[in-house]
Design a protein around this motif. Structure first.
Motif, PDB file in Angstrom:
ATOM      1  N   GLN A  78       0.829  -1.193   0.000  1.00 27.06           N
ATOM      2  CA  GLN A  78       0.000   0.000   0.000  1.00 27.06           C
ATOM      3  C   GLN A  78       0.869   1.250   0.000  1.00 27.06           C
ATOM      4  OE1 GLN A  78      -0.487  -2.543   2.273  1.00 27.06           O
ATOM      5  NE2 GLN A  78      -2.332  -3.423   1.358  1.00 27.06           N
ATOM      6  N   ASN A 149     -11.448   2.533  -1.136  1.00 25.70           N
ATOM      7  CA  ASN A 149     -10.537   1.379  -1.183  1.00 25.70           C
ATOM      8  C   ASN A 149      -9.664   1.333  -2.426  1.00 25.70           C
ATOM      9  OD1 ASN A 149     -11.505   0.325   1.305  1.00 25.70           O
ATOM     10  ND2 ASN A 149     -13.268  -0.554   0.233  1.00 25.70           N
ATOM     11  N   ARG A 152      -5.013   2.856  -0.365  1.00 25.59           N
ATOM     12  CA  ARG A 152      -4.919   2.622   1.069  1.00 25.59           C
ATOM     13  C   ARG A 152      -3.507   2.976   1.525  1.00 25.59           C
ATOM     14  NH1 ARG A 152      -7.762  -3.360   1.816  1.00 25.59           N
ATOM     15  NH2 ARG A 152      -9.716  -2.860   0.747  1.00 25.59           N
ATOM     16  N   ILE A 163      -3.771  -0.517   8.229  1.00 25.64           N
ATOM     17  CA  ILE A 163      -4.141  -0.183   6.862  1.00 25.64           C
ATOM     18  C   ILE A 163      -5.401   0.665   6.914  1.00 25.64           C
ATOM     19  CG2 ILE A 163      -4.971  -1.055   4.654  1.00 25.64           C
ATOM     20  CD1 ILE A 163      -3.173  -3.424   4.952  1.00 25.64           C
ATOM     21  N   THR A 164      -5.373   1.794   6.200  1.00 20.52           N
ATOM     22  CA  THR A 164      -6.490   2.734   6.216  1.00 20.52           C
ATOM     23  C   THR A 164      -6.949   3.030   4.803  1.00 20.52           C
ATOM     24  OG1 THR A 164      -5.616   3.790   8.207  1.00 20.52           O
ATOM     25  CG2 THR A 164      -7.278   5.012   6.965  1.00 20.52           C
ATOM     26  N   GLY A 165      -8.236   2.930   4.561  1.00 19.51           N
ATOM     27  CA  GLY A 165      -8.808   3.274   3.273  1.00 19.51           C
ATOM     28  C   GLY A 165      -9.079   4.768   3.160  1.00 19.51           C
ATOM     29  N   SER A 211      -8.978   2.404  10.760  1.00 19.65           N
ATOM     30  CA  SER A 211      -7.915   1.484  10.317  1.00 19.65           C
ATOM     31  C   SER A 211      -8.210   0.042  10.685  1.00 19.65           C
ATOM     32  CB  SER A 211      -6.579   1.897  10.942  1.00 19.65           C
ATOM     33  OG  SER A 211      -6.162   3.152  10.496  1.00 19.65           O
TER      34      SER A 211
END
Length: 217
Positions: A78, A149, A152, A163-165, A211
């Motif tokens: 990512q 999405n 990310r 992990i963050t969208g 997250s």
């Protein structure tokens, strides 16, 4: 902001923010050190350096300057925020707590003048980074949407890997980069960053999801 900072508002993720921004898309040379570790990027990476004026957020209005590297083409990696500075202790606290982004509180001056926009970043009273662009006379920009999405970020902090969208909308127009100076400590240095295209984003609406923990140390 010290480790004992006590926030004045309660602002857990997700966040929705509004504002405007300008920055430059470019190439981060191989071997450039990233915030997350001393090894640096092994191959050239597409990256962005950006200045943002948030007019609305869960912690109120604030300014931000950040750098982000995009995923390696063809891999599962990512994107990663490598450096991030804001002029709000509240944003620093909740940014680290919610998404493990490497926020630090710093002095930031943004100028939105006719024909020119610029950002100046300093730390401890010492000037560290300048971005300056020529702006078009009349150009609203094309509407752009960042789908949920599609992008990310993967960050590490507080003993966790998160992990963050990200998703949002805005109107994007091109800018001409006039000046980029950096001491190479707070942000990537001018020698390590090859500019490709300046841009402005007007009237954006941007969201950061809660997250997902992918690993805990």
């Amino acid at each position: 902001m010290g480790s004992e900072y006590i926030p004045k508002v309660h602002a857990p993720a997700p966040w929705t923010l509004e504002g405007r921004a300008f920055g430059v898309l470019g190439i981060l040379r191989a071997g450039t050190a990233l915030e997350a570790g001393p090894q640096g990027t092994r191959i050239p990476r597409l990256a962005v350096i950006c200045a943002v004026e948030y007019t609305s957020s869960p912690v109120g209005p604030y300014n931000e300057v950040f750098s982000l590297v995009f995923p390696v083409p063809g891999s599962w990696f990512q994107a990663q925020v490598t450096h991030m500075y804001v002029d709000s202790d509240e944003s620093t606290y909740w940014g680290r707590r919610n998404w493990a982004v490497p926020k630090m509180t710093a002095g930031i001056e943004l100028h939105w003048d006719t024909g020119m926009v610029s950002a100046n970043l300093d730390m401890d009273g010492t000037h560290r980074c300048t971005l300056e662009f020529d702006t078009p006379r009349v150009r609203e920009g094309l509407p752009v949407r960042l789908p949920a999405n599609f992008l990310r970020i993967r960050q590490s902090g507080l003993g966790k890997h998160l992990i963050t969208g990200l998703y949002g909308t805005g109107r994007v127009s091109p800018l001409h980069l006039k000046r980029f100076d950096s001491d190479g400590v707070l942000m990537p240095s001018r020698k390590s960053f090859i500019p490709l295209r300046g841009f402005m984003v007007r009237n954006f609406n941007f969201s950061m999801k809660k997250s997902v923990i992918v690993r805990a140390d």
